[in-house]
Design a protein around this motif. Structure first.
Motif, PDB file in Angstrom:
ATOM      1  N   TYR A   1       0.827  -1.215   0.000  1.00  0.00           N
ATOM      2  CA  TYR A   1       0.000   0.000   0.000  1.00  0.00           C
ATOM      3  C   TYR A   1       0.857   1.259   0.000  1.00  0.00           C
ATOM      4  N   ILE A   2       1.948   1.237   0.735  1.00  0.00           N
ATOM      5  CA  ILE A   2       2.851   2.391   0.766  1.00  0.00           C
ATOM      6  C   ILE A   2       3.428   2.626  -0.631  1.00  0.00           C
ATOM      7  N   THR A   3       3.823   1.543  -1.295  1.00  0.00           N
ATOM      8  CA  THR A   3       4.351   1.657  -2.652  1.00  0.00           C
ATOM      9  C   THR A   3       3.284   2.216  -3.591  1.00  0.00           C
ATOM     10  N   CYS A   4       2.056   1.741  -3.454  1.00  0.00           N
ATOM     11  CA  CYS A   4       0.956   2.259  -4.278  1.00  0.00           C
ATOM     12  C   CYS A   4       0.779   3.759  -4.049  1.00  0.00           C
ATOM     13  N   TYR A   5       0.778   4.140  -2.790  1.00  0.00           N
ATOM     14  CA  TYR A   5       0.588   5.544  -2.424  1.00  0.00           C
ATOM     15  C   TYR A   5       1.689   6.414  -3.030  1.00  0.00           C
ATOM     16  N   LYS A   6       2.920   5.930  -2.973  1.00  0.00           N
ATOM     17  CA  LYS A   6       4.055   6.679  -3.516  1.00  0.00           C
ATOM     18  C   LYS A   6       4.007   6.755  -5.036  1.00  0.00           C
ATOM     19  N   ASN A   7       3.400   5.762  -5.684  1.00  0.00           N
ATOM     20  CA  ASN A   7       3.347   5.714  -7.143  1.00  0.00           C
ATOM     21  C   ASN A   7       2.026   6.224  -7.710  1.00  0.00           C
ATOM     22  N   TYR A   8       1.255   6.897  -6.899  1.00  0.00           N
ATOM     23  CA  TYR A   8      -0.049   7.407  -7.314  1.00  0.00           C
ATOM     24  C   TYR A   8       0.054   8.255  -8.581  1.00  0.00           C
ATOM     25  N   GLU A   9       1.077   9.081  -8.681  1.00  0.00           N
ATOM     26  CA  GLU A   9       1.237   9.964  -9.832  1.00  0.00           C
ATOM     27  C   GLU A   9       1.486   9.185 -11.126  1.00  0.00           C
ATOM     28  N   LYS A  10       2.014   7.987 -11.014  1.00  0.00           N
ATOM     29  CA  LYS A  10       2.377   7.186 -12.186  1.00  0.00           C
ATOM     30  C   LYS A  10       1.327   6.131 -12.516  1.00  0.00           C
ATOM     31  N   ILE A  11       0.211   6.120 -11.795  1.00  0.00           N
ATOM     32  CA  ILE A  11      -0.758   5.029 -11.899  1.00  0.00           C
ATOM     33  C   ILE A  11      -1.343   4.884 -13.304  1.00  0.00           C
ATOM     34  N   ASP A  12      -1.460   5.984 -14.033  1.00  0.00           N
ATOM     35  CA  ASP A  12      -2.023   5.909 -15.389  1.00  0.00           C
ATOM     36  C   ASP A  12      -1.081   5.224 -16.371  1.00  0.00           C
ATOM     37  N   GLU A  13       0.198   5.058 -16.002  1.00  0.00           N
ATOM     38  CA  GLU A  13       1.180   4.401 -16.864  1.00  0.00           C
ATOM     39  C   GLU A  13       1.120   2.873 -16.732  1.00  0.00           C
ATOM     40  N   ILE A  14       0.451   2.379 -15.708  1.00  0.00           N
ATOM     41  CA  ILE A  14       0.399   0.941 -15.447  1.00  0.00           C
ATOM     42  C   ILE A  14      -0.665   0.318 -16.343  1.00  0.00           C
ATOM     43  N   ILE A  15      -0.266  -0.697 -17.080  1.00  0.00           N
ATOM     44  CA  ILE A  15      -1.173  -1.324 -18.047  1.00  0.00           C
ATOM     45  C   ILE A  15      -2.225  -2.182 -17.342  1.00  0.00           C
ATOM     46  N   SER A  16      -1.792  -3.087 -16.486  1.00  0.00           N
ATOM     47  CA  SER A  16      -2.723  -3.944 -15.748  1.00  0.00           C
ATOM     48  C   SER A  16      -2.472  -3.746 -14.252  1.00  0.00           C
TER      49      SER A  16
END
Length: 184
Positions: free
Chosen positions: A50-65
């Motif tokens: 969850y911490i990693t998700c929170y830190k990568n929130y700005e990049k979430i649209d780049e994740i395909i799946s």
């Protein structure tokens, strides 16, 4: 669920994280438990995810799946814990069967079903990690071979081979302990 393109307020990120926690929390914890065999440690691993998700929130649209990405995070973090020098114990006193709920059955059938699920879960937990992870993802998480390929970064044929060998090992293990698969 996702952030607004202009960055959006902080609560959007928090709401997004809460949605992820609700949607994936239990499944990720079960997945991590499958590796470390310690429920509290599995919960800690998921918190780290969850911490990693929170830190990568700005990049979430780049994740395909997203599902593959978050499962991959949990798998990698679980494997990191297994490799760490601090990880010295293996807990086998709890099993996956308690994590899965069943439909309403008569008490006798429910007891028999739980006993069979417990036995199967214990057998799955004794498999080597490379078989255990594909069995869990394929059967418990109902991931396709393509999704598992994305999560594990392994060739599809390798996944199929591991599934096949894992099933054979499970069958032999269950036969060795006297389970014949027949309903009473």
């Amino acid at each position: 669920m996702r952030k607004v393109k202009d960055g959006g307020p902080l609560e959007d990120r928090d709401t997004w994280l809460e949605t992820i926690m609700d949607k994936y929390g239990e499944r990720l914890t079960k997945l991590a438990y499958n590796y470390v065999k310690d429920w509290k440690l599995a919960e800690d691993i998921v918190q780290d995810v969850y911490i990693t998700c929170y830190k990568n929130y700005e990049k979430i649209d780049e994740i395909i799946s997203f599902k593959s990405w978050i499962f991959r995070l949990a798998i990698n973090k679980s494997k990191d814990v297994l490799k760490s020098s601090a990880f010295r114990k293996v807990v086998m006193n709890s099993s996956l069967f308690t994590l899965f709920t069943s439909k309403e059955l008569s008490p006798e059938k429910d007891l028999l079903k739980r006993s069979e699920e417990e036995f199967l879960s214990m057998c799955v937990l004794t498999l080597p990690v490379k078989y255990r992870e594909v069995i869990t993802l394929y059967y418990y998480e109902e991931c396709s071979i393509e999704e598992i390929k994305g999560m594990l970064g392994v060739n599809q044929n390798t996944i199929k081979t591991r599934l096949s060998r894992g099933r054979v090992k499970l069958k032999k293990m269950m036969e060795r302990w006297g389970y014949d698969g027949e309903q009473a």
